[in-house]
Design an enzyme around this catalytic site. Structure first.
Site, PDB file in Angstrom:
ATOM      1  N   HIS A 147       0.845  -1.203   0.000  1.00 50.55           N
ATOM      2  CA  HIS A 147       0.000   0.000   0.000  1.00 50.55           C
ATOM      3  C   HIS A 147       0.879   1.252   0.000  1.00 50.55           C
ATOM      4  O   HIS A 147       0.690   2.164  -0.818  1.00 50.55           O
ATOM      5  CB  HIS A 147      -0.906  -0.044   1.240  1.00 50.55           C
ATOM      6  CG  HIS A 147      -1.745   1.161   1.477  1.00 50.55           C
ATOM      7  ND1 HIS A 147      -3.115   1.169   1.326  1.00 50.55           N
ATOM      8  CD2 HIS A 147      -1.414   2.420   1.875  1.00 50.55           C
ATOM      9  CE1 HIS A 147      -3.584   2.379   1.620  1.00 50.55           C
ATOM     10  NE2 HIS A 147      -2.573   3.154   1.962  1.00 50.55           N
ATOM     11  N   GLU A 148       1.866   1.289   0.888  1.00 54.94           N
ATOM     12  CA  GLU A 148       2.753   2.461   0.942  1.00 54.94           C
ATOM     13  C   GLU A 148       3.560   2.588  -0.347  1.00 54.94           C
ATOM     14  O   GLU A 148       3.823   3.693  -0.823  1.00 54.94           O
ATOM     15  CB  GLU A 148       3.690   2.361   2.148  1.00 54.94           C
ATOM     16  CG  GLU A 148       2.988   2.391   3.497  1.00 54.94           C
ATOM     17  CD  GLU A 148       2.087   3.597   3.682  1.00 54.94           C
ATOM     18  OE1 GLU A 148       2.365   4.657   3.086  1.00 54.94           O
ATOM     19  OE2 GLU A 148       1.078   3.483   4.397  1.00 54.94           O
ATOM     20  N   HIS A 151       1.560   4.219  -2.942  1.00 55.95           N
ATOM     21  CA  HIS A 151       1.571   5.675  -2.732  1.00 55.95           C
ATOM     22  C   HIS A 151       2.826   6.285  -3.348  1.00 55.95           C
ATOM     23  O   HIS A 151       2.763   7.267  -4.079  1.00 55.95           O
ATOM     24  CB  HIS A 151       1.576   6.003  -1.236  1.00 55.95           C
ATOM     25  CG  HIS A 151       0.227   6.055  -0.582  1.00 55.95           C
ATOM     26  ND1 HIS A 151      -0.890   6.589  -1.183  1.00 55.95           N
ATOM     27  CD2 HIS A 151      -0.176   5.666   0.659  1.00 55.95           C
ATOM     28  CE1 HIS A 151      -1.920   6.515  -0.350  1.00 55.95           C
ATOM     29  NE2 HIS A 151      -1.512   5.951   0.772  1.00 55.95           N
ATOM     30  N   HIS A 157      -5.599   7.355  -2.482  1.00 58.39           N
ATOM     31  CA  HIS A 157      -6.566   6.333  -2.076  1.00 58.39           C
ATOM     32  C   HIS A 157      -7.676   6.182  -3.110  1.00 58.39           C
ATOM     33  O   HIS A 157      -8.053   7.146  -3.776  1.00 58.39           O
ATOM     34  CB  HIS A 157      -7.163   6.696  -0.712  1.00 58.39           C
ATOM     35  CG  HIS A 157      -6.150   6.645   0.377  1.00 58.39           C
ATOM     36  ND1 HIS A 157      -6.005   7.612   1.329  1.00 58.39           N
ATOM     37  CD2 HIS A 157      -5.190   5.717   0.633  1.00 58.39           C
ATOM     38  CE1 HIS A 157      -5.011   7.288   2.138  1.00 58.39           C
ATOM     39  NE2 HIS A 157      -4.499   6.152   1.731  1.00 58.39           N
TER      40      HIS A 157
HETATM   41 ZN   LIG Z   1      -2.584   5.203   2.291  1.00 58.54          ZN
END
Ligand SMILES: [Zn+2]
Length: 251
Positions: A147-148, A151, A157
């Protein structure tokens, strides 16, 4: 470091209620919420992480270094998460121990006592490494490390998509006013025409930031009706998440 200068998306991890499964073994329901500090919001509003080529990592290659205070298992989890990008996209994460090749920025995985987070997209004008902060709990979950990493490659998101109001309804009555900004749509980003994905690893859970966690803060819009359903997950990137990275990096 002053809080105001930390331009991170902060991922605060909360332990959910303990569930007792049918065979009597305790397990945990995990969910995570994220808090953006004020100047990150201001920056994000004026920035287009998904469409600007300047915010993509050059050469589709990301060098990364793991802090020496990570345990063997934590190092293994980071490596597992990083290698998944090479299997699903044309973005290669390559581990380094010393300096990166001259002129190349690199990602530095560091440990944090409390938060997990990183900045969105390549930062061409920043000095020093692109830090990813992870606490010990986040480091147990390769999906959170992925997830990071999504990013830092340039994804916000899922429920921040500019078209999200066609797919979700935000129940602001169940969200403290100070967190309303966490639910804003990013009008200047692109969806790459990838369908809205409730299963994205970048999607908030249905009760993120809830005053009353037994009630949702995000409901799905199905045929114009707001319907409660599961959203987000911590198993790993969805096919839609991988597709967006492939389109963003022209794989
Ligand atoms: Zn996030």
């Amino acid at each position: 470091m002053l809080l105001q200068t930390v331009r991170y998306l902060l991922l605060a991890t909360f332990l959910g209620p303990i569930l007792v499964t049918s065979d009597g073994i305790e397990s945990y329901e995990n969910y995570y919420n994220e808090i953006h500090v004020d100047d990150e919001q201001a920056e994000a509003k004026t920035r287009n992480a998904l469409t600007s080529p300047l915010q993509r990592w050059p050469g589709n290659k990301v060098y990364y270094r793991i802090s020496t205070d990570y345990s063997e298992q934590e190092v293994a989890n980071v490596r597992t998460a990083m290698s998944s990008f090479g299997e699903h996209t044309c973005v290669q994460f390559e581990e380094i121990e010393g300096s990166p090749p001259a002129g190349r920025r690199y990602v530095s995985f560091k440990k944090s006592p409390n938060m997990c987070g990183t900045r969105v997209g390549y930062q061409p004008l920043s000095f020093g490494p692109h830090e990813v902060l992870l606490n010990e709990r986040c480091l147990t979950m390769p999906a959170v490390i992925q997830h990071e990493s999504l990013h830092l490659l340039g994804l916000f998101h899922e429920q921040s998509r500019p078209d999200r109001d066609e797919y979700v309804k935000i129940d602001y009555d169940n969200i403290p006013r100070k967190y309303w900004s966490q639910f804003m749509a990013m009008d200047q980003t692109t969806t790459f025409n990838v369908p809205y994905d409730y299963e994205s690893v970048m999607h908030y859970s249905k009760n993120a930031f809830a005053k009353d966690p037994s009630k949702p803060t995000i409901r799905a819009l199905i045929d114009g009706k707001a319907v409660e359903r599961e959203m987000g997950q911590v198993r790993g990137p969805s096919e839609g998440d991988w597709t967006k990275i492939r389109l963003m990096y022209k794989c």
